[in-house]
Design an enzyme around this catalytic site. Structure first.
Site, PDB file in Angstrom:
ATOM      1  N   LYS A  55       0.664  -1.073  -0.063  1.00  0.00           N
ATOM      2  CA  LYS A  55       0.038  -0.180  -0.062  1.00  0.00           C
ATOM      3  C   LYS A  55       0.882   1.237   0.061  1.00  0.00           C
ATOM      4  O   LYS A  55       0.686   2.161  -0.849  1.00  0.00           O
ATOM      5  CB  LYS A  55      -0.851  -0.008   1.353  1.00  0.00           C
ATOM      6  CG  LYS A  55      -1.627   1.202   1.590  1.00  0.00           C
ATOM      7  CD  LYS A  55      -2.526   1.349   2.638  1.00  0.00           C
ATOM      8  CE  LYS A  55      -1.855   1.796   4.033  1.00  0.00           C
ATOM      9  NZ  LYS A  55      -1.543   3.232   4.125  1.00  0.00           N
ATOM     10  N   ASN A  56       1.875   1.274   1.025  1.00  0.00           N
ATOM     11  CA  ASN A  56       2.590   2.477   1.013  1.00  0.00           C
ATOM     12  C   ASN A  56       3.676   2.633  -0.068  1.00  0.00           C
ATOM     13  O   ASN A  56       4.041   3.811  -0.099  1.00  0.00           O
ATOM     14  CB  ASN A  56       3.451   2.486   2.266  1.00  0.00           C
ATOM     15  CG  ASN A  56       2.352   2.681   3.589  1.00  0.00           C
ATOM     16  OD1 ASN A  56       1.338   3.071   3.430  1.00  0.00           O
ATOM     17  ND2 ASN A  56       3.038   2.594   4.603  1.00  0.00           N
ATOM     18  N   CYS A  80      -3.938  12.743  13.500  1.00  0.00           N
ATOM     19  CA  CYS A  80      -4.909  11.601  13.432  1.00  0.00           C
ATOM     20  C   CYS A  80      -4.394  10.757  14.702  1.00  0.00           C
ATOM     21  O   CYS A  80      -3.853  11.439  15.499  1.00  0.00           O
ATOM     22  CB  CYS A  80      -4.593  10.612  12.250  1.00  0.00           C
ATOM     23  SG  CYS A  80      -2.601  10.144  12.034  1.00  0.00           S
ATOM     24  N   ASP A 129       5.314   0.710  11.909  1.00  0.00           N
ATOM     25  CA  ASP A 129       3.779   0.314  11.405  1.00  0.00           C
ATOM     26  C   ASP A 129       3.711  -1.133  11.840  1.00  0.00           C
ATOM     27  O   ASP A 129       2.825  -2.032  11.676  1.00  0.00           O
ATOM     28  CB  ASP A 129       3.964   0.180   9.987  1.00  0.00           C
ATOM     29  CG  ASP A 129       3.446   1.681   9.277  1.00  0.00           C
ATOM     30  OD1 ASP A 129       3.229   2.408  10.390  1.00  0.00           O
ATOM     31  OD2 ASP A 129       3.534   1.935   8.173  1.00  0.00           O
ATOM     32  N   ARG A 158       1.625  14.883  13.380  1.00  0.00           N
ATOM     33  CA  ARG A 158       2.084  14.585  11.734  1.00  0.00           C
ATOM     34  C   ARG A 158       2.045  15.665  11.115  1.00  0.00           C
ATOM     35  O   ARG A 158       1.282  16.156  10.182  1.00  0.00           O
ATOM     36  CB  ARG A 158       0.940  13.563  11.475  1.00  0.00           C
ATOM     37  CG  ARG A 158       0.563  12.308  12.409  1.00  0.00           C
ATOM     38  CD  ARG A 158       0.100  11.101  11.374  1.00  0.00           C
ATOM     39  NE  ARG A 158       0.971  10.717  10.458  1.00  0.00           N
ATOM     40  CZ  ARG A 158       0.755   9.728   9.658  1.00  0.00           C
ATOM     41  NH1 ARG A 158      -0.541   8.948   9.875  1.00  0.00           N
ATOM     42  NH2 ARG A 158       1.427   9.428   8.668  1.00  0.00           N
ATOM     43  N   ARG A 200      -8.573  -0.545   5.502  1.00  0.00           N
ATOM     44  CA  ARG A 200      -7.797   0.528   4.789  1.00  0.00           C
ATOM     45  C   ARG A 200      -6.351   0.003   4.404  1.00  0.00           C
ATOM     46  O   ARG A 200      -6.001   0.549   3.495  1.00  0.00           O
ATOM     47  CB  ARG A 200      -7.521   1.850   5.796  1.00  0.00           C
ATOM     48  CG  ARG A 200      -8.491   2.816   5.891  1.00  0.00           C
ATOM     49  CD  ARG A 200      -7.916   3.945   6.960  1.00  0.00           C
ATOM     50  NE  ARG A 200      -6.658   4.444   6.417  1.00  0.00           N
ATOM     51  CZ  ARG A 200      -5.795   4.906   7.250  1.00  0.00           C
ATOM     52  NH1 ARG A 200      -5.861   4.844   8.391  1.00  0.00           N
ATOM     53  NH2 ARG A 200      -4.551   5.020   6.678  1.00  0.00           N
ATOM     54  N   ARG A 242      -4.350  10.975   4.978  1.00  0.00           N
ATOM     55  CA  ARG A 242      -3.137  11.988   5.164  1.00  0.00           C
ATOM     56  C   ARG A 242      -2.170  11.829   3.806  1.00  0.00           C
ATOM     57  O   ARG A 242      -1.532  13.021   3.454  1.00  0.00           O
ATOM     58  CB  ARG A 242      -2.331  11.694   6.409  1.00  0.00           C
ATOM     59  CG  ARG A 242      -3.211  12.026   7.614  1.00  0.00           C
ATOM     60  CD  ARG A 242      -2.389  12.261   9.066  1.00  0.00           C
ATOM     61  NE  ARG A 242      -1.526  13.418   8.748  1.00  0.00           N
ATOM     62  CZ  ARG A 242      -0.580  13.569   8.285  1.00  0.00           C
ATOM     63  NH1 ARG A 242       0.264  12.698   7.577  1.00  0.00           N
ATOM     64  NH2 ARG A 242       0.003  14.854   8.470  1.00  0.00           N
ATOM     65  N   VAL A 246       9.376   7.014  16.482  1.00  0.00           N
ATOM     66  CA  VAL A 246       8.670   7.686  15.076  1.00  0.00           C
ATOM     67  C   VAL A 246       7.580   8.488  15.330  1.00  0.00           C
ATOM     68  O   VAL A 246       7.380   9.570  15.069  1.00  0.00           O
ATOM     69  CB  VAL A 246       8.428   6.500  14.013  1.00  0.00           C
ATOM     70  CG1 VAL A 246       8.158   7.424  12.985  1.00  0.00           C
ATOM     71  CG2 VAL A 246       9.993   5.719  13.838  1.00  0.00           C
TER      72      VAL A 246
HETATM   73  C1  UD1 Z   1       4.789   6.844   6.354  1.00  0.00           C
HETATM   74  C2  UD1 Z   1       3.996   5.802   6.161  1.00  0.00           C
HETATM   75  C3  UD1 Z   1       3.471   5.122   7.475  1.00  0.00           C
HETATM   76  C4  UD1 Z   1       4.496   5.367   8.610  1.00  0.00           C
HETATM   77  C5  UD1 Z   1       5.505   6.254   8.422  1.00  0.00           C
HETATM   78  C6  UD1 Z   1       6.886   6.233   9.221  1.00  0.00           C
HETATM   79  C7  UD1 Z   1       2.768   6.128   3.955  1.00  0.00           C
HETATM   80  C8  UD1 Z   1       1.414   6.193   3.169  1.00  0.00           C
HETATM   81  N1  UD1 Z   1       2.578   6.052   5.297  1.00  0.00           N
HETATM   82  O1  UD1 Z   1       4.042   8.158   6.786  1.00  0.00           O
HETATM   83  O2  UD1 Z   1       2.792   4.109   7.706  1.00  0.00           O
HETATM   84  O3  UD1 Z   1       4.156   4.778   9.668  1.00  0.00           O
HETATM   85  O4  UD1 Z   1       5.936   6.751   7.134  1.00  0.00           O
HETATM   86  O5  UD1 Z   1       7.427   5.044   8.829  1.00  0.00           O
HETATM   87  O6  UD1 Z   1       3.580   5.717   3.285  1.00  0.00           O
HETATM   88  N2  UD1 Z   1       7.742  14.628  10.434  1.00  0.00           N
HETATM   89  C9  UD1 Z   1       8.007  15.947  10.847  1.00  0.00           C
HETATM   90  N3  UD1 Z   1       7.581  16.898   9.875  1.00  0.00           N
HETATM   91  C10 UD1 Z   1       7.397  16.439   8.558  1.00  0.00           C
HETATM   92  C11 UD1 Z   1       6.992  15.173   8.184  1.00  0.00           C
HETATM   93  C12 UD1 Z   1       7.162  14.133   9.331  1.00  0.00           C
HETATM   94  O7  UD1 Z   1       8.169  16.241  11.738  1.00  0.00           O
HETATM   95  O8  UD1 Z   1       7.321  17.446   7.836  1.00  0.00           O
HETATM   96  C13 UD1 Z   1       7.542  13.453  11.484  1.00  0.00           C
HETATM   97  C14 UD1 Z   1       6.392  12.736  11.980  1.00  0.00           C
HETATM   98  O9  UD1 Z   1       5.740  13.633  12.718  1.00  0.00           O
HETATM   99  C15 UD1 Z   1       7.038  11.576  12.541  1.00  0.00           C
HETATM  100  C16 UD1 Z   1       8.289  11.385  11.660  1.00  0.00           C
HETATM  101  O10 UD1 Z   1       8.744  12.606  10.915  1.00  0.00           O
HETATM  102  O11 UD1 Z   1       7.191  11.626  13.916  1.00  0.00           O
HETATM  103  C17 UD1 Z   1       8.319  10.186  10.442  1.00  0.00           C
HETATM  104  O12 UD1 Z   1       6.826  10.742   9.622  1.00  0.00           O
HETATM  105  P1  UD1 Z   1       6.729  10.305   8.260  1.00  0.00           P
HETATM  106  O13 UD1 Z   1       7.955   9.535   7.654  1.00  0.00           O
HETATM  107  O14 UD1 Z   1       6.619  11.634   7.576  1.00  0.00           O
HETATM  108  O15 UD1 Z   1       5.729   9.701   7.938  1.00  0.00           O
HETATM  109  P2  UD1 Z   1       4.573   9.566   6.754  1.00  0.00           P
HETATM  110  O16 UD1 Z   1       5.419   9.654   5.500  1.00  0.00           O
HETATM  111  O17 UD1 Z   1       3.477  10.491   7.051  1.00  0.00           O
END
Ligand code: UD1
Length: 422
Positions: free
Chosen positions: A22-23, A117, A309, A122, A401, A93, A331
């Site tokens: 999915k991801n 969420c 995850d 996030r 989902r 998201r 994370v």
């Molecule tokens: C993706 C995955 C999700 C997984 C996550 C971490 C998808 C669709 N989703 O989510 O399943 O749990 O990676 O492996 O692929 N952060 C910031 N600023 C930002 C962006 C992120 O501080 O602009 C922080 C987040 O709050 C979190 C960490 O960085 O603490 C990692 O988040 P991120 O890797 O961005 O998660 P997603 O890409 O949303």
């Protein structure tokens, strides 16, 4: 609204085929925005998140269809509405990953700000900062991000690290935007997740010039245009990990087909520590447990560390271990909605900040529980397989989902799960 009624305990045995990731599928679907024409994506799973993302692309002007064989066709010839609406983004998201490719293709994008969420705040500051480095002008208006680059983007050195390490979808956004920027972009502290490597491989098949794939430094030489692609997404390592825990928690044995152990070293390492055997087999592996569940400590980290995850699923498993385990979430430090629900099933979990101390118990007991997010709900299903009596999992839409009809895949190997509409 559907519920699961799960009778336990059961012992699983048999074969399960792991679906496409999915991801990996979501950003690859977004990548088709970068080119005008018809792309064909193979092994994209049939999940509600994928349907929602398809609707998002439809609204932009793309045509998204499924063939009889299950291939996903995305015709992105026309994109006449570069806007990600709140109604769709609030459901998922991951919709944010249309921002980079829309900006590169149309010179402008409006995407609703995703809110928080169940697993935390996030933020998306790193996505926006990265795109700004490439020359995008970004402002916020009425809950929407408005990004503009009417004269195109320009390659630059971009540092993507944040307080919690790299960002997966932030890296995807900047990477996609950089493929058609003028000149060279270096993304430092890029996410190394296999899903990002898969996206980069797909982009290269579309004509992009990306090197350093799989490392924390991605180098992108901008090209003038990309072409439509036919591409098969990688197997879902999180789904595979969930089925591994299903075998382990039920003292069963499952053969997983279409599973890439190379993407799962941290997970396999923890499983072996816990007393679970994982043996590579043709196109997958065999996972089983004969002896007791041993306690183990787990810290979630960006790849190649242990994936957040799978944190909830491993917590369900370790709740039946001999002795105490410690799980630290590095994370998403608030990702513990499942703790209280597992305790309702007689687990002994104590949360201290971003750490949970898991005191192993001899048995779990079935109870009505509430799914709060995708992976937390998977943990409740796993606990229900091992628990004595009946577990009723409410709000099953969370699990739909990310897992395709999970009950129809677990029941043939010994689970007793019925889906009921209430
Ligand atoms: C993706 C995955 C999700 C997984 C996550 C971490 C998808 C669709 N989703 O989510 O399943 O749990 O990676 O492996 O692929 N952060 C910031 N600023 C930002 C962006 C992120 O501080 O602009 C922080 C987040 O709050 C979190 C960490 O960085 O603490 C990692 O988040 P991120 O890797 O961005 O998660 P997603 O890409 O949303």
């Amino acid at each position: 609204m559907d519920i699961f009624r799960i009778e336990g305990p059961v012992r699983l045995s048999g074969s399960v085929k792991i679906n496409g990731s999915k991801n990996a599928s979501l950003p690859i679907m977004a990548a088709t925005i970068l080119t005008a024409g018809k792309s064909v994506l193979k092994a994209v799973p049939h999940l509600s998140d994928i349907s929602v993302f398809g609707q998002l692309l439809d609204r932009l002007g793309c045509q998204v269809t499924r063939s009889h064989s299950g291939d996903l066709y995305i015709d992105s010839t026309t994109i006449d509405n570069p806007r990600g609406e709140y109604e769709i983004v609030r459901k998922m998201r991951a919709s944010i990953c249309i921002l980079g490719p829309l900006l590169a293709r149309c010179g402008r994008a409006e995407v609703s700000m995703p809110g928080g969420c169940a697993i935390g705040d996030r933020p998306i500051d790193l996505h926006l900062r990265g795109l700004q480095e490439l020359g995008a002008k970004i402002r916020l208006k009425s809950g929407y991000i408005i990004a503009e680059a009417p004269h195109g983007l320009t390659g630059k050195d971009v540092f993507m690290g944040g307080p919690f390490g790299s960002t997966v979808l932030g890296t995807a956004n900047v990477l996609m935007a950089a493929t058609m920027a003028k000149g060279r972009t270096v993304i430092e502290s890029a996410a190394c997740e296999p899903e990002i490597a898969d996206l980069a491989n797909c982009l290269n098949k579309m004509g992009a010039k990306i090197t350093g794939i799989g490392s924390a430094r991605l180098i992108v030489e901008g090209v003038r245009q990309l072409r439509p692609v036919e591409y098969q997404v990688i197997p879902d390592r999180i789904e595979a990990g969930t089925f591994m825990v299903a075998a382990a928690i039920t003292a069963g044995e499952l053969k997983l087909l279409n599973c890439r152990l190379d993407d799962m070293m941290a997970v396999v390492d923890r499983l072996r520590n816990i007393g679970v055997t994982v043996d590579a087999a043709n196109d997958g592996c065999v996972v089983g447990r004969n002896g007791p569940i041993k306690s183990a400590d787990i810290t979630t980290e960006p790849y190649p560390g242990f994936p957040t995850d799978l944190q909830a699923q491993f917590m369900a498993l370790l709740s039946l271990a001999q002795g105490d385990s410690v799980i630290i979430e590095k994370v998403f430090p608030d990702r513990f909605m499942h703790v209280a629900e597992l305790n309702r099933m007689a687990a002994d979990l104590r949360k201290e900040g971003a750490t949970v101390i898991v005191a192993g118990v001899k048995k779990l007991v079935g109870a009505p529980v509430m799914a709060s997010d995708l992976r937390a709900s998977a943990a409740l299903v796993l606990a229900g397989l091992a628990a004595d009596g009946t577990t009723v999992v409410n709000r099953v839409y969370h699990i739909d989902r990310g897992y395709e009809r999970i009950e129809e895949r677990l029941n043939p190997v010994g689970a007793k799960i019925s889906r009921e509409s209430i």
